[in-house]
Design a protein around this motif. Sequence first.
Motif, PDB file in Angstrom:
ATOM      1  N   LEU A 401       1.296  -0.654   0.363  1.00  0.00           N
ATOM      2  CA  LEU A 401       0.112  -0.103  -0.094  1.00  0.00           C
ATOM      3  C   LEU A 401       0.616   0.696   0.147  1.00  0.00           C
ATOM      4  O   LEU A 401       0.486   2.036  -0.543  1.00  0.00           O
ATOM      5  CB  LEU A 401      -1.499  -0.466   1.207  1.00  0.00           C
ATOM      6  N   TYR A 402       2.094   0.988   0.686  1.00  0.00           N
ATOM      7  CA  TYR A 402       2.726   2.374   1.207  1.00  0.00           C
ATOM      8  C   TYR A 402       3.074   2.629  -0.470  1.00  0.00           C
ATOM      9  O   TYR A 402       3.317   3.642  -1.252  1.00  0.00           O
ATOM     10  CB  TYR A 402       4.304   2.442   1.992  1.00  0.00           C
ATOM     11  N   ASN A 403       3.742   1.609  -0.773  1.00  0.00           N
ATOM     12  CA  ASN A 403       3.988   1.566  -2.449  1.00  0.00           C
ATOM     13  C   ASN A 403       3.685   2.013  -3.640  1.00  0.00           C
ATOM     14  O   ASN A 403       3.622   3.550  -4.560  1.00  0.00           O
ATOM     15  CB  ASN A 403       5.516   0.546  -2.994  1.00  0.00           C
ATOM     16  N   MET A 404       2.145   1.365  -3.272  1.00  0.00           N
ATOM     17  CA  MET A 404       1.868   2.355  -4.088  1.00  0.00           C
ATOM     18  C   MET A 404       0.619   3.657  -3.641  1.00  0.00           C
ATOM     19  O   MET A 404       0.645   4.184  -5.083  1.00  0.00           O
ATOM     20  CB  MET A 404       0.107   1.318  -4.460  1.00  0.00           C
ATOM     21  N   ALA A 405       0.572   3.919  -2.654  1.00  0.00           N
ATOM     22  CA  ALA A 405       1.005   5.788  -2.533  1.00  0.00           C
ATOM     23  C   ALA A 405       1.635   6.359  -3.278  1.00  0.00           C
ATOM     24  O   ALA A 405       1.698   7.322  -3.660  1.00  0.00           O
ATOM     25  CB  ALA A 405       1.046   5.296  -1.119  1.00  0.00           C
ATOM     26  N   LEU A 406       3.147   6.027  -2.984  1.00  0.00           N
ATOM     27  CA  LEU A 406       4.611   6.922  -4.403  1.00  0.00           C
ATOM     28  C   LEU A 406       4.089   6.560  -5.308  1.00  0.00           C
ATOM     29  O   LEU A 406       4.204   7.476  -6.172  1.00  0.00           O
ATOM     30  CB  LEU A 406       5.538   6.202  -3.722  1.00  0.00           C
ATOM     31  N   ALA A 407       4.145   5.553  -6.127  1.00  0.00           N
ATOM     32  CA  ALA A 407       3.329   5.450  -7.563  1.00  0.00           C
ATOM     33  C   ALA A 407       2.406   7.109  -7.211  1.00  0.00           C
ATOM     34  O   ALA A 407       2.170   7.221  -8.581  1.00  0.00           O
ATOM     35  CB  ALA A 407       2.865   4.531  -7.633  1.00  0.00           C
ATOM     36  N   PHE A 408       1.385   6.370  -6.981  1.00  0.00           N
ATOM     37  CA  PHE A 408       0.154   7.102  -7.271  1.00  0.00           C
ATOM     38  C   PHE A 408       0.430   8.737  -6.821  1.00  0.00           C
ATOM     39  O   PHE A 408       0.240  10.120  -7.783  1.00  0.00           O
ATOM     40  CB  PHE A 408      -1.026   7.023  -5.813  1.00  0.00           C
ATOM     41  N   ALA A 409       0.867   9.422  -6.217  1.00  0.00           N
ATOM     42  CA  ALA A 409       2.060  10.456  -6.047  1.00  0.00           C
ATOM     43  C   ALA A 409       2.963  11.588  -6.871  1.00  0.00           C
ATOM     44  O   ALA A 409       3.113  12.312  -7.067  1.00  0.00           O
ATOM     45  CB  ALA A 409       2.336  11.120  -4.789  1.00  0.00           C
TER      46      ALA A 409
END
Length: 749
Positions: A401-409
């Motif tokens: 979830l953390y890395n998906m959030a980074l990809a989003f941002a």
Amino acid sequence: MRVNEKTVPVTPEPATSGPARRQWRPDLLLIAILGLALVVRLYAWWQAPRQGFVIDEAEYYQIGSILADGRGWAFYDMATWVRPPLYVLMLGGIFRWFGQNLEIVRAVQTVLSVATVYLLHRWTHKTFGRKTALVSSLLAAIAWPFAVLSYLLLSETLFLFLFLLSLNFLAEYLAYLPGDLPEKPRNRLSRMFPRPTLFLLASGVCLGLSALTRGQVLSFVPFIALWILISRGWRNWRGWLPPCAIIVVVFVLTVSPWALRNYQTYGRPFIDTTGGYNFYLGAMHGRNGALVSQTLETVKNQADRENLGYQKGLEILFKNPLDFAGKGIKETLDFWNLNFGADERLEESYTRGVVSPAWLLPDQLLGDTLYILVTVLALLGLVVAPSSRYGLKSFAVIWILYNMALAFAFFAVTRFRLPVYYLYFPFAAYVLVHPRETLAWLKQPFKLPGRPAKVKRLGWVVGLVMPVAFLAIVALSYLPPDGSLAQTGIGVQAWFAQQNEVRGDELRRQGKYDQALQAYSQALDYVPATQIGIGLTEALQGKYDAAIGRIGRTSQDIAQSHLALGWIYLRQGNEDYAHGEFRSRQIALDDFSDDWAWDNLPAVPLPDNKLTLGEFDWGYVKGFHIYEKENNNSPYFRWTDMRGETGSEPASLRFPLAAGNQPKSVSLYLNGFRPVSLTPPVVEVFANGRSLGKVQTTRAWQTYTLPLPADLNPGQQIIIQILPSSTFVPGADSRRELGVMVQWAKLNS
């Protein structure tokens, strides 16, 4: 998805100390798997289709070279950003002790990559048992992206090793219940630092080292505390505050020397400043990188530059939040997707038949295909697999979830997914090792013990929806007509067809022109190399107009077209036209122009056996940078380039000999310029592979003459090779690796 890891009991591990300690025995299957991991990585090293540095390799190499020279971190004062220091420190240390030897770097990274497979096995073994751990390590051993990473000069291999090491230490700590120590303290030191405390301290140090390798760990530290609380239960949260504090303190102490250095230099403590650039670039949909760099570089202070990057990105976000959200959703989906054209796959120009099936096929089977299979199983395994006190499951969920959030941002890049992909292996292995449990879970979603009905339904739905959703996302990038399967097939077919072009080149060099043309006719006619090969053959047959027309009609976006045309014009005696071709931008940007010319442009004896380096030396030189001048009124010269994989490959000068020519010595006009802090290099000179001796260069132009051996027996040509004892990189404003300046060379009779 429920990730509380306190509800499912775990069979206690066998004691590791005291009288009941079991005798250690080697796990032969594990040793075999680690051996396989080594073989896969060595195979990738052997087969890698090198086409120069890719992505950030050149920058890492250059900073490492500057550090090895003892010039410190001055590179960053002129660079676009400041990177975390640990990986370039590793490179600098290797270069300092072994020279710019890339083989040593690759060997070290191969060892680290194999060791990371063991670390994954260890954590999985304690969580799910031996069988699952062996399958998990087998998947990690054969997964192609990690084998390729161990070959590339990128920080991911070191990062994965340190990150997994930190997590192993922390998992060992979490395995001990509060107040439960494995053995009685034996001395004062063990009373001060019980074994669980040592695990905690080691985890904090390795976590800090991970952050000094890739800065994304810095923002992940708070989630480590969340992981501990989830793993050990929320009710006892006060009891887990001290270990969380210890990790944070040790982490801060580990990164503080670098952060304080940046505070003193730029006025703000930080680990790296790439975040501002990436956020700004991501807000612009990953386009206009030149504009982003140009905008940020107007600010000289690196800390202020990063702030400006975030400010510009936020301005775009607030101006059009829906567009930013759409970009974020696309990048989040791309995080899971395949990208056949990613630079780290080393498959550039695969449609032109330059990438061997020996590379393309494992990249497809052990890369894309294995990734899809593992991810589908892992997404199911995340729900099906039981929890444990070692915290693997909850960490994997948080990390994804953390890395998906980074990809989003920011934005998604294929290699940014790899640290997440590595944690898929244990859960995919669990499903493979426990098919009955998985099938029972799928058939009886409402009969799972110990869970409320709503949680059972949610877990069952999630366990089915996530793999299906992933397959829907990845299908277009994998399946024909445009997916990676089709692209691999195109690359394989092109390679086999272009072996006719390779054979044609060999026949042309042997002077068998009719046979060469026959071979070219069986190659891919749309590939520029085929048309250039035919054109060069026609020129050697005296058909200049046909050759010029043919090559002129092929792609003019590659250096080889301009080199071939310039060479033909020179054979016609038209220096003005040759001048225009050799000064093309494509040649200047191609680092391998001199290599191609050396292999493909026939050289003829030179007047007075004197080779003047400059516009018309193509085919006579190899291992040099593009020609240049010190000022407008000075003659041309060339710098020798980097010294190859081993750091000991010389630059070469070719002297074709006329019949009866027996030179006695060679003269070289050299300049060993270096910055004030560095010493001009000693240069060793060779003739046809035999050492003629060494000369000490200075910061001024000087002629050096060395005798040729009486028994040299040169044959049709003499190859003079120049090997400077050192090279240097000027800095961020000029990132070329420079050896020694050469203006001319002459064979003396």
